[in-house]
Design a protein around this motif. Structure first.
Motif, PDB file in Angstrom:
ATOM      1  N   GLY A 119      37.680  32.055  36.489  1.00 39.17           N
ATOM      2  CA  GLY A 119      37.878  33.473  36.190  1.00 39.17           C
ATOM      3  C   GLY A 119      36.583  34.190  35.873  1.00 39.17           C
ATOM      4  N   LEU A 147      38.341  38.710  45.137  1.00 37.20           N
ATOM      5  CA  LEU A 147      38.503  38.331  43.732  1.00 37.20           C
ATOM      6  C   LEU A 147      38.700  39.572  42.867  1.00 37.20           C
ATOM      7  CD1 LEU A 147      38.551  36.291  41.439  1.00 37.20           C
ATOM      8  CD2 LEU A 147      36.047  36.405  41.397  1.00 37.20           C
ATOM      9  N   GLN A 148      37.887  40.597  43.102  1.00 33.00           N
ATOM     10  CA  GLN A 148      38.039  41.835  42.327  1.00 33.00           C
ATOM     11  C   GLN A 148      39.418  42.439  42.523  1.00 33.00           C
ATOM     12  OE1 GLN A 148      34.277  44.406  42.296  1.00 33.00           O
ATOM     13  NE2 GLN A 148      33.953  42.937  43.958  1.00 33.00           N
ATOM     14  N   SER A 169      42.141  40.847  43.300  1.00 36.37           N
ATOM     15  CA  SER A 169      43.158  40.008  42.663  1.00 36.37           C
ATOM     16  C   SER A 169      43.145  40.150  41.146  1.00 36.37           C
ATOM     17  CB  SER A 169      42.960  38.542  43.049  1.00 36.37           C
ATOM     18  OG  SER A 169      41.825  37.990  42.413  1.00 36.37           O
ATOM     19  N   MET A 170      42.009  40.533  40.582  1.00 37.39           N
ATOM     20  CA  MET A 170      41.891  40.673  39.130  1.00 37.39           C
ATOM     21  C   MET A 170      42.230  42.075  38.653  1.00 37.39           C
ATOM     22  SD  MET A 170      38.364  38.493  38.673  1.00 37.39           S
ATOM     23  CE  MET A 170      38.075  39.051  37.017  1.00 37.39           C
TER      24      MET A 170
END
Length: 88
Positions: A11, A39-40, A42-43
């Protein structure tokens, strides 16, 4: 890919992925930007501005523009699905 795996697993910040890039216009640049953007996204929210910036940048690399690689095609489809469109 190790940086991508560790970043997703732990994370950590997407910046770690981008820092692993060679910045020489190769597939390494494309993949580091694509995975940082994913990733951004999904976060955060589906319209995360950092995700949009990085995925657009991935598609704008020479590899992203010229490759027939599956992931390059996936990135272009992702942009169209989000309504972000590719930089020309």
């Amino acid at each position: 890919m190790r940086a991508v795996y560790e970043t997703f697993k732990n994370g950590e910040s997407p910046e770690k992925i981008k820092a692993s890039s060679s910045r020489d216009g190769t597939g390494t640049d494309f993949y580091s930007l694509l995975y940082a953007g994913l990733l951004q996204e999904s976060m955060g929210t589906l319209n995360d501005p950092g995700a949009k910036r990085d995925i657009l940048a991935a598609c704008a690399t020479p590899y992203g523009q010229l490759s027939d690689d599956y992931m390059a095609a996936l990135a272009r489809v992702h942009l169209r699905q989000r309504g972000w469109f590719e930089a020309q």
